[in-house]
Design a protein around this motif. Structure first.
Motif, PDB file in Angstrom:
ATOM      1  N   ASN A 167     -18.118  -8.651   7.151  1.00  0.00           N
ATOM      2  CA  ASN A 167     -17.161  -9.300   8.048  1.00  0.00           C
ATOM      3  C   ASN A 167     -15.822  -9.441   7.351  1.00  0.00           C
ATOM      4  N   SER A 168     -14.732  -9.236   8.121  1.00  0.00           N
ATOM      5  CA  SER A 168     -13.367  -9.314   7.590  1.00  0.00           C
ATOM      6  C   SER A 168     -12.748 -10.661   7.957  1.00  0.00           C
ATOM      7  N   SER A 169     -11.861 -11.161   7.067  1.00  0.00           N
ATOM      8  CA  SER A 169     -11.177 -12.432   7.309  1.00  0.00           C
ATOM      9  C   SER A 169     -10.071 -12.295   8.336  1.00  0.00           C
ATOM     10  N   THR A 170      -9.673 -11.036   8.678  1.00  0.00           N
ATOM     11  CA  THR A 170      -8.638 -10.836   9.695  1.00  0.00           C
ATOM     12  C   THR A 170      -8.948  -9.553  10.455  1.00  0.00           C
ATOM     13  N   ALA A 171      -8.643  -9.589  11.781  1.00  0.00           N
ATOM     14  CA  ALA A 171      -8.888  -8.405  12.604  1.00  0.00           C
ATOM     15  C   ALA A 171      -7.764  -7.396  12.490  1.00  0.00           C
ATOM     16  N   LEU A 172      -6.565  -7.821  11.925  1.00  0.00           N
ATOM     17  CA  LEU A 172      -5.393  -6.949  11.875  1.00  0.00           C
ATOM     18  C   LEU A 172      -4.842  -6.912  10.452  1.00  0.00           C
ATOM     19  N   PRO A 173      -5.357  -5.999   9.608  1.00  0.00           N
ATOM     20  CA  PRO A 173      -4.850  -5.911   8.224  1.00  0.00           C
ATOM     21  C   PRO A 173      -3.405  -5.392   8.208  1.00  0.00           C
TER      22      PRO A 173
ATOM     23  N   TYR B  44     -17.715  -1.162   6.663  1.00  0.00           N
ATOM     24  CA  TYR B  44     -16.608  -1.709   7.446  1.00  0.00           C
ATOM     25  C   TYR B  44     -15.422  -0.767   7.278  1.00  0.00           C
ATOM     26  N   VAL B  45     -14.842  -0.334   8.419  1.00  0.00           N
ATOM     27  CA  VAL B  45     -13.700   0.579   8.388  1.00  0.00           C
ATOM     28  C   VAL B  45     -12.423  -0.242   8.496  1.00  0.00           C
ATOM     29  N   MET B  46     -11.487  -0.090   7.525  1.00  0.00           N
ATOM     30  CA  MET B  46     -10.244  -0.855   7.522  1.00  0.00           C
ATOM     31  C   MET B  46      -9.061   0.098   7.631  1.00  0.00           C
ATOM     32  N   ASP B  47      -8.183  -0.169   8.606  1.00  0.00           N
ATOM     33  CA  ASP B  47      -6.915   0.558   8.752  1.00  0.00           C
ATOM     34  C   ASP B  47      -5.792  -0.436   8.486  1.00  0.00           C
ATOM     35  N   VAL B  48      -5.016  -0.226   7.398  1.00  0.00           N
ATOM     36  CA  VAL B  48      -3.936  -1.136   7.029  1.00  0.00           C
ATOM     37  C   VAL B  48      -2.680  -0.723   7.785  1.00  0.00           C
ATOM     38  N   ASN B  49      -2.068  -1.689   8.485  1.00  0.00           N
ATOM     39  CA  ASN B  49      -0.839  -1.446   9.235  1.00  0.00           C
ATOM     40  C   ASN B  49       0.360  -1.671   8.327  1.00  0.00           C
ATOM     41  N   TYR B  50       1.404  -0.772   8.442  1.00  0.00           N
ATOM     42  CA  TYR B  50       2.579  -0.893   7.577  1.00  0.00           C
ATOM     43  C   TYR B  50       3.770  -0.285   8.285  1.00  0.00           C
ATOM     44  N   GLY B  51       4.937  -0.549   7.715  1.00  0.00           N
ATOM     45  CA  GLY B  51       6.185   0.007   8.220  1.00  0.00           C
ATOM     46  C   GLY B  51       6.786  -0.833   9.325  1.00  0.00           C
ATOM     47  N   PRO B  52       7.866  -0.300   9.923  1.00  0.00           N
ATOM     48  CA  PRO B  52       8.481   0.997   9.558  1.00  0.00           C
ATOM     49  C   PRO B  52       9.316   0.911   8.273  1.00  0.00           C
ATOM     50  N   GLU B  53       9.493   2.095   7.623  1.00  0.00           N
ATOM     51  CA  GLU B  53      10.331   2.200   6.434  1.00  0.00           C
ATOM     52  C   GLU B  53      10.776   3.650   6.314  1.00  0.00           C
ATOM     53  N   ASN B  54      11.748   3.852   5.375  1.00  0.00           N
ATOM     54  CA  ASN B  54      12.318   5.202   5.164  1.00  0.00           C
ATOM     55  C   ASN B  54      12.784   5.807   6.491  1.00  0.00           C
ATOM     56  N   VAL B  55      13.508   4.977   7.253  1.00  0.00           N
ATOM     57  CA  VAL B  55      14.039   5.457   8.532  1.00  0.00           C
ATOM     58  C   VAL B  55      15.154   6.458   8.244  1.00  0.00           C
ATOM     59  N   THR B  56      15.021   7.688   8.748  1.00  0.00           N
ATOM     60  CA  THR B  56      15.935   8.787   8.416  1.00  0.00           C
ATOM     61  C   THR B  56      16.544   9.355   9.692  1.00  0.00           C
ATOM     62  N   LEU B  57      17.883   9.569   9.627  1.00  0.00           N
ATOM     63  CA  LEU B  57      18.618  10.121  10.776  1.00  0.00           C
ATOM     64  C   LEU B  57      19.147  11.487  10.393  1.00  0.00           C
ATOM     65  N   LYS B  58      18.833  12.515  11.222  1.00  0.00           N
ATOM     66  CA  LYS B  58      19.296  13.879  10.973  1.00  0.00           C
ATOM     67  C   LYS B  58      20.029  14.387  12.198  1.00  0.00           C
ATOM     68  N   VAL B  59      20.919  15.416  11.980  1.00  0.00           N
ATOM     69  CA  VAL B  59      21.708  16.006  13.064  1.00  0.00           C
ATOM     70  C   VAL B  59      21.343  17.478  13.181  1.00  0.00           C
TER      71      VAL B  59
ATOM     72  N   PRO C 194       0.967   1.547  13.126  1.00  0.00           N
ATOM     73  CA  PRO C 194       0.968   2.744  13.970  1.00  0.00           C
ATOM     74  C   PRO C 194       2.374   3.323  14.119  1.00  0.00           C
ATOM     75  N   THR C 195       2.507   4.444  14.847  1.00  0.00           N
ATOM     76  CA  THR C 195       3.779   5.136  15.009  1.00  0.00           C
ATOM     77  C   THR C 195       4.829   4.187  15.572  1.00  0.00           C
ATOM     78  N   ALA C 196       6.085   4.267  14.989  1.00  0.00           N
ATOM     79  CA  ALA C 196       7.161   3.354  15.379  1.00  0.00           C
ATOM     80  C   ALA C 196       7.739   3.734  16.738  1.00  0.00           C
ATOM     81  N   GLU C 197       8.380   2.733  17.383  1.00  0.00           N
ATOM     82  CA  GLU C 197       9.174   2.924  18.597  1.00  0.00           C
ATOM     83  C   GLU C 197      10.642   2.925  18.177  1.00  0.00           C
TER      84      GLU C 197
ATOM     85  N   THR D 276       2.926  -4.640  12.982  1.00  0.00           N
ATOM     86  CA  THR D 276       3.439  -5.452  11.869  1.00  0.00           C
ATOM     87  C   THR D 276       4.586  -6.351  12.313  1.00  0.00           C
ATOM     88  N   ILE D 277       5.097  -6.121  13.577  1.00  0.00           N
ATOM     89  CA  ILE D 277       6.239  -6.859  14.138  1.00  0.00           C
ATOM     90  C   ILE D 277       7.418  -6.751  13.170  1.00  0.00           C
ATOM     91  N   ARG D 278       7.663  -5.540  12.644  1.00  0.00           N
ATOM     92  CA  ARG D 278       8.793  -5.304  11.758  1.00  0.00           C
ATOM     93  C   ARG D 278       9.658  -4.202  12.332  1.00  0.00           C
TER      94      ARG D 278
END
Length: 996
Positions: A629-635, A706-721, A744-747, A786-788
């Protein structure tokens, strides 16, 4: 330096570039000029015809058929424009001096005179040029003063005079130099030190002197009638003995010097009756002794020798009465030997030899023989000592005299022969007696060796005593365990070695033990003794069969118990602490059921040691209901998380794995409650994976994942032309792409100049781009888990125009400073500078200011001429402008001159050249075969485009310089204001000239 073989050729190469030379002069040593070569003819000095060739373009000289006379220094002059003042040849060279008859250490002055002009003077002593050591050269070299004349300054001296056209040498001048007398030496003939009466003696006197010295003679300080370098003594008698000396006198220097005195003596012819007598007839070590040497005749010296070698005084040996007496202070046996006294006069010698035998001892008494023997065996004792003369011997046994000889023997030893034997040695001359003692033991052989002990049946850690007995005298005991001798570890050896006590018996002390007995004449060994030792039980071990860790219901299980014990242990069995009916080393569970689960153990008992020991319990049960059992449902990356492993049944151990690999504690991973809880302190995206908890006991195991997926980001936001080009024409389409690292994938949302745009998603399109699209674009990425959010770096889009480069001066001059300023309109991100297409960086001379807007050249050099480009860059456009400039430079009179002019023009421009504002030529290139001083000044090149009707120009400054080679003392006033250097030629300098 050049080397050449006799008869070979040698080439003197110059470092001149090939060019027509007006005149070439080669000189050699004191010979002077050996060849003068011009464009029309060669003038060769006599003696060099057919041997010299000059290269008229480089000045190199070839010398052929070389001889040793050609060794020396060669000089070369090459002449372009030559201005020869008139020169009068050298003639009538002569030397004048006040006197040629000199005294050593006086001074003399020599003057050289000659006809001719521009004269140079050199002085020679024989063939060597005179240096400045003790010599003063004055009056332009024509006067030489030798300050302190020595005997080696006789000459001949010559004066060598030369000018540019000829040379000459004076007649030699030679000096007569008076010196001395000195080093007055007196010798005698015959050369012996003493002379027999009636013989003839000649004394010879010599001295270093110029002129030759006059001699007078003295005997015992009294002037003798004889003169000259020899003084003769005929039929020498006693009255001729005395101290002789001679005096040397120089009538020119008026100095005299006396020799060291020489002593002459007359001696008798023969020596006889040499004898040596001793102060005692019987020399004894430690006493004193004198040897006296007597002889008849004229005795001059006496010498003492021992065994043919000379004797000298020592701490123990002294000589008295002119070596007549040889005295020994304290005689030593080493002083024994043949002593010879040798008596010597200048004309004869004789000797006598006396033999000394020093008496000493007795001492160092030695007894050879056995210390122990068996009854009935032969006995021999031998006695020896150091003694001169040989000592006499007496034997005593236990204080009673038994024998008078150096050796005591007995055919068959008895017990009564044991005891102390004393040998006394006596010297009848020194009257000394000394002795030594020898102890003898007569023994009985060893027999009947045996061991006795109270018991051979022992308990481990008890004690046991073994006693060894034997017949025979003076026995020695040794104990052995099997073949190894027993040491003192846990063992006490007492009663002279006959008793051995093992203090703390171990199971390894079984033996067999033996006792070995020996004396000096025999030995024996006992029969072996072996012990039975009881120990244990210990190391009680419980095993299960089959050896698998868990057993299915209904199967049969056998438990086996073993222990280390002597005698063999008896076994009883326990289940959950309750005694079972079965005994023996095995306990069987048939048709195993759930009620058989529990803790099993066995107990081992030794009936001899009365000790027992129980095994470790063996738990038999099943494991079930394993969960994680995990202490949190959203790592979320950066936060902490605990995984808890629960299970039913008898749980012995828990193991954690990630993706099939075992986990261990790290800085980020910690285990609690006997591995029940796995704690991740600071989650990372790398922590994502499958976490497995494995629960184990001896008979079963189970696991949960127990399968754990760690949520992270966004970071290294890159703009190209896209397109990826840096600028875009008006009306073109541009696509901006935004990416981010996120799980998961950023908006995405988009901003222009900070204002939110209507478009969403990873791409933002600009269709038919116009000027109003210019601005700062950015994108923002958002992770809903991650609400980031994170915003990219802005990308600026605009056009650049009106790029220009201006110089701080219109006329760059070498040695001055200069600033180039780069201006532009539009959104300027960066500025880059290049020279002739290559990037420029800061150096000691180049600096950049105002974000590369200003390029500053601190100290201009002609190498800084070139095309300087300013490149202005933004993300979508760039513009380039450039400026170039050049400098004036110097050339020499007589060298070719070429100036080239170019311009950027369509169609090709026409060119006009002006020199000091006067039109001189119409072409892009201006040339002149030979530059003159009047060619110095400003050259302007004007370029004209006949279509655009535009004219542009640039200025070039030229300086023409010159160098002249001038001979003679007077410098002509020709272009004097243009001269930079004066080269003065000296024929005697190693390099041929001095650069002033």
């Amino acid at each position: 330096p050049l080397n050449a073989a006799v008869g070979g050729n040698v080439l003197f190469k110059t470092k001149l570039d090939p060019t027509p030379l007006q005149s070439i002069i080669w000189g050699f040593g004191t010979v002077g000029t050996i060849i003068t070569s011009t464009s029309t003819e060669d003038t060769i000095t006599p003696g060099y015809e057919g041997r010299l060739t000059v290269n008229t373009s480089t000045g190199s000289l070839e010398l052929r058929n070389v001889s040793t006379d050609d060794s020396g220094i060669y000089t070369m002059v090459n002449i372009k424009p030559v201005y020869f003042p008139s020169t009068v040849p050298v003639s009538n060279v002569k030397i004048t001096t006040s006197s040629t008859d000199l005294m050593e250490f006086s001074s003399v002055r020599l003057s050289c005179s000659s006809s001719g002009s521009s004269l140079s003077f050199r002085w020679f002593n024989d063939s060597s040029e005179v240096t400045a050591d003790r010599v003063q050269i004055t009056d332009g070299g024509s006067t030489m003063t030798i300050v302190s004349v020595t005997r080696y300054d006789q000459g001949p001296f010559k004066c060598f005079v030369s000018n540019l056209v000829s040379d000459g040498t004076s007649d030699p001048v030679t000096f007569t130099i008076s010196y001395g007398p000195e080093n007055v030496t007196l010798k005698v003939s015959p050369s012996q030190k003493h002379h027999p009466e009636g013989s003839d003696v000649t004394l010879s006197c010599s001295a270093v002197s110029e002129p030759t010295a006059e001699f007078t003679w003295f005997c015992n300080g009294v002037l003798q009638s004889g003169t000259g370098p020899e003084f003769r003594l005929m039929n020498i008698q006693m009255n001729h003995s005395g101290s002789y000396s001679c005096q040397a006198f120089n009538s020119k220097t008026m100095r005299n010097e006396i020799s060291q005195p020489l002593f002459i003596s007359r001696v008798d012819p023969n020596i006889s009756d040499v004898s040596v007598t001793s102060s005692t007839a019987l020399p004894v070590e430690g006493q004193s002794l004198n040897l006296t040497c007597d002889a008849s005749g004229s005795v001059f010296t006496k010498e003492w020798m021992k065994d043919g070698s000379n004797l000298n005084s020592t701490d123990n040996i002294m000589f008295y009465d002119d070596i007549t007496v040889l005295s020994f202070k304290n005689l030593n046996r080493k002083d024994s030997g043949r002593y010879t006294c040798r008596v010597i006069s200048p004309i004869s010698s004789d000797s006598f030899t006396y033999v000394i035998n020093v008496n000493y001892g007795p001492e160092n008494i030695k007894i050879d023989g056995p210390n122990k023997v068996s009854v009935g065996t032969p006995l021999t004792l031998s006695c020896s000592s150091e003694s001169t003369p040989t000592a006499t011997y007496t034997w005593k046994h236990n204080g009673t005299v038994i024998h008078h000889s150096s050796e005591y023997t007995k055919d068959s030893a008895e017990f009564t022969d044991s005891g102390e034997y004393i040998c006394e040695a006596t010297n009848s001359v020194t009257e000394k007696t000394d002795s030594n003692m020898h102890r003898l033991e007569v023994t009985v052989p060893v027999s009947n060796v045996k061991i006795t002990t109270s018991s051979t049946d022992l308990m481990e850690f008890s004690s046991v005593r073994l006693s060894c007995s034997s017949s025979g005298s003076s026995p020695s005991f040794h104990w052995f365990n099997d073949s190894s001798e027993v040491t003192a570890d846990r063992v006490q050896i007492t009663d002279g070695g006959s008793t051995m006590t093992i203090v703390n018996v171990t199971r390894y002390d079984q033996g067999p033990f033996r006792c070995s007995v020996s004396n000096l004449v025999s030995n024996g060994t006992s029969d072996p003794v072996t012990f039975t030792i009881s120990y244990g039980p210990e190391n009680v071990t419980l095993k299960v069969s089959p050896s698998q860790k868990h057993h299915p219901e209904g199967s049969d299980v056998t438990l086996s118990c073993s222990a280390v014990s002597e005698p063999t242990a008896e076994f009883t069995w326990f289940f959950n602490g309750v005694l079972q009916s079965g005994t023996g080393p095995e306990f069987r569970l048939m048709n195993i059921q759930m009620n058989h689960s529990g803790s099993y153990s066995c107990q081992a008992f030794n009936s001899k040691t009365m000790r027992n020991e129980t095994s470790q319990p063996l738990l038999i049960s099943n494991i079930s209901d394993v969960s994680v059992n995990s202490s949190t449902a959203l790592p979320v990356e950066g936060q902490s998380l605990n995984l808890t492993c629960d299970a039913s049944g008898s749980v012995f151990t828990r193991e954690w794995m990630k993706d099939g690999l075992n986990l261990s504690s790290t800085d980020n991973i910690t285990f609690y409650d006997d591995n029940t809880v796995l704690s991740l302190k600071n989650l990372s995206r790398k922590d994502s994976g499958r976490y497995t908890c494995r629960v184990i006991n001896p008979i079963s195991s189970d696991s949960s994942t127990y399968v754990m997926d760690v949520n992270y980001g966004p970071e290294n936001v890159t703009l190209k032309v896209s397109p990826s080009q840096k600028h875009h024409p008006e009306g073109s389409d541009v696509t901006l792409s935004c990416s981010a690292v996120s799980e998961p994938t950023a908006e995405f949302t988009w901003f222009c100049n900070g204002v939110l745009q209507s478009g969403t998603g990873p791409e933002f399109r600009l269709m038919n781009i116009q000027m109003h699209h210019s601005g700062s674009y950015s994108c923002q990425a958002f992770n809903s888990k991650t609400i980031r959010n994170e915003t990219s770096e802005p990308l600026f889009i605009s056009n650049i125009s009106d790029v220009s480069v201006t110089s701080s001066t219109a006329l760059p001059v070498e040695g001055q400073s200069l600033n180039l300023t780069c201006d532009a309109s539009g959104s300027v991100f960066t500025k880059e500078w290049m020279k002739d297409g290559s990037n420029l960086n800061s150096t000691d001379n180049i600096m950049f200011y105002d974000n590369n807007t200003v390029l500053s050249l601190k100290n201009l050099s002609r190498k800084d001429s070139g095309r300087y480009t300013c490149r202005v860059i933004s993300p979508i456009s760039m513009h380039i402008n450039y400026l170039y400039f050049l400098f004036f430079y110097n050339i020499s009179v007589g060298t070719p001159l070429t100036l080239s002019c170019s311009a950027e023009s369509t169609p090709t421009a026409t060119y006009t050249w002006k020199h000091n504002r006067t039109v001189i030529y119409h072409s892009s290139e201006y040339t002149k075969d030979s530059a003159e001083f009047t060619d110095s000044g400003e050259y302007i090149c004007e370029a004209t485009n006949n279509v655009t009707e535009k004219t542009d120009s640039n200025m070039h400054r030229l300086e023409v310089t010159g160098m002249y080679l001038v001979f003679g003392k007077d410098l002509p006033n020709i272009y004097l204001n243009e001269l930079k250097y004066i080269y003065v030629f000296f024929p005697n300098e190693p390099n041929g000239y001095l650069n002033n």
